[in-house]
Design a protein around this motif. Structure first.
Motif, PDB file in Angstrom:
ATOM      1  N   ILE A 184      25.607 -24.008  29.570  1.00  0.00           N
ATOM      2  CA  ILE A 184      26.589 -25.005  29.084  1.00  0.00           C
ATOM      3  C   ILE A 184      26.300 -26.370  29.703  1.00  0.00           C
ATOM      4  N   LYS A 185      26.074 -26.379  31.008  1.00  0.00           N
ATOM      5  CA  LYS A 185      25.800 -27.648  31.687  1.00  0.00           C
ATOM      6  C   LYS A 185      24.489 -28.265  31.191  1.00  0.00           C
TER       7      LYS A 185
ATOM      8  N   ALA B 174      19.785 -23.922  24.727  1.00  0.00           N
ATOM      9  CA  ALA B 174      20.869 -23.592  25.663  1.00  0.00           C
ATOM     10  C   ALA B 174      22.139 -23.118  24.950  1.00  0.00           C
ATOM     11  N   TYR B 175      22.083 -23.058  23.610  1.00  0.00           N
ATOM     12  CA  TYR B 175      23.225 -22.479  22.881  1.00  0.00           C
ATOM     13  C   TYR B 175      23.038 -20.971  22.822  1.00  0.00           C
ATOM     14  N   VAL B 176      23.081 -20.385  23.994  1.00  0.00           N
ATOM     15  CA  VAL B 176      22.861 -18.952  24.142  1.00  0.00           C
ATOM     16  C   VAL B 176      24.130 -18.231  23.699  1.00  0.00           C
ATOM     17  N   GLU B 177      23.966 -17.172  22.922  1.00  0.00           N
ATOM     18  CA  GLU B 177      25.133 -16.433  22.421  1.00  0.00           C
ATOM     19  C   GLU B 177      26.036 -16.024  23.588  1.00  0.00           C
TER      20      GLU B 177
ATOM     21  N   LYS C  29      32.593 -19.768  25.955  1.00  0.00           N
ATOM     22  CA  LYS C  29      33.655 -19.829  26.970  1.00  0.00           C
ATOM     23  C   LYS C  29      32.998 -20.265  28.267  1.00  0.00           C
ATOM     24  N   GLY C  30      33.793 -20.935  29.113  1.00  0.00           N
ATOM     25  CA  GLY C  30      33.251 -21.323  30.409  1.00  0.00           C
ATOM     26  C   GLY C  30      32.957 -22.802  30.437  1.00  0.00           C
TER      27      GLY C  30
ATOM     28  N   THR D 138      33.214 -26.339  27.653  1.00  0.00           N
ATOM     29  CA  THR D 138      32.510 -26.383  26.367  1.00  0.00           C
ATOM     30  C   THR D 138      33.488 -26.473  25.198  1.00  0.00           C
ATOM     31  N   LYS D 139      33.091 -27.238  24.209  1.00  0.00           N
ATOM     32  CA  LYS D 139      33.901 -27.379  23.001  1.00  0.00           C
ATOM     33  C   LYS D 139      33.234 -26.706  21.809  1.00  0.00           C
ATOM     34  N   VAL D 140      32.204 -25.919  22.087  1.00  0.00           N
ATOM     35  CA  VAL D 140      31.479 -25.309  20.974  1.00  0.00           C
ATOM     36  C   VAL D 140      32.356 -24.253  20.299  1.00  0.00           C
TER      37      VAL D 140
END
Lengths: 150, 150
Positions: B31-32, B80-83, B87-88, B91-93
């Motif tokens: 995420i970072k 880095a958009y790992v499934e 959450k965590g 993140t706003k994804v």
């Protein structure tokens, strides 16, 4: 400084690593910018170092890609060490950095040179060529952090 | 897809924008990583856009350097958009991203193409060449954020 190519490299680094100041809307943006660049650089360098140290399986393409990323990212942080940004965010920079900017920029230039050597080594696909280059990068990181980071 | 150079570009993008997964020690790092890359990209793109929109004085070298940075940085977030990393951190994804990864990666590829065009335009030193390229990048940003960001 005998070698004209090395001089050309240093000039290229000096002109790309020192963008015009006042690029940041607020001090927090400068702090976040350099921290983001350092984080991305360390993630990429960390992968290569992990492989060199046998902590991760060696993957030649991933090592070369990660080292190339780290080489590029190593150009980004320095313009964001804008004077007066030693407070705010969670920065750990020492105010000493602006008293001895020349020494700091020497480390910045050294890091870029060593990261370039690491990237060149990683392109060979030979993990034994990568190992000493990883050590040289790590040594510059440590020296600069010891001097300028709380 | 008639033009062989465009095909070569797309292949190059596909192979550089999708590094091996499992590169991150923990979900928060992924995420970072993508947030850091997005922040750096937006800082660099924002400078060029600000100049194109007349909000900042035009500086041809700064525009070219910033656009080149943004072009490089546009390659970094996607791996880095790992499934499971919806959450965590902060993140706003949307979790939708993994239900429609092909659509998301289309946007990622489109952004890299448009950012490449912006960087090429910025190298000309002509602010009028930069303006439409800024608009095209901004349009991809918005489409993808509308679809995949809370």
């Amino acid at each position: 400084m005998k070698h004209p190519l090395m001089l050309a490299t240093l000039i290229a680094i000096a002109t790309t690593s020192l963008p015009a100041t006042a690029q940041f809307a607020k001090p927090e943006d400068a702090i976040k910018y350099r921290q983001s660049a350092m984080f991305l650089m360390m993630q990429n360098f960390g992968r290569v170092a992990g492989m060199a140290q046998g902590k991760m399986p060696f993957d030649a393409k991933l090592a070369a890609d990660s080292a190339a990323n780290a080489e590029f990212l190593a150009r980004l942080p320095w313009g964001a060490y804008v004077e007066g940004t030693d407070k705010g965010g969670n920065t750990k920079v020492k105010a000493d950095i602006w008293k001895d900017k020349a020494k700091f920029m020497d480390y910045a230039d050294k890091l870029q040179l060593e990261m370039g050597k690491l990237s060149a080594a990683a392109k060979t696909g030979n993990v034994d060529a990568i190992k000493p280059a990883v050590g040289a990068v790590g040594s510059v990181c440590k020296s600069c952090h010891d001097a300028f980071r709380e």
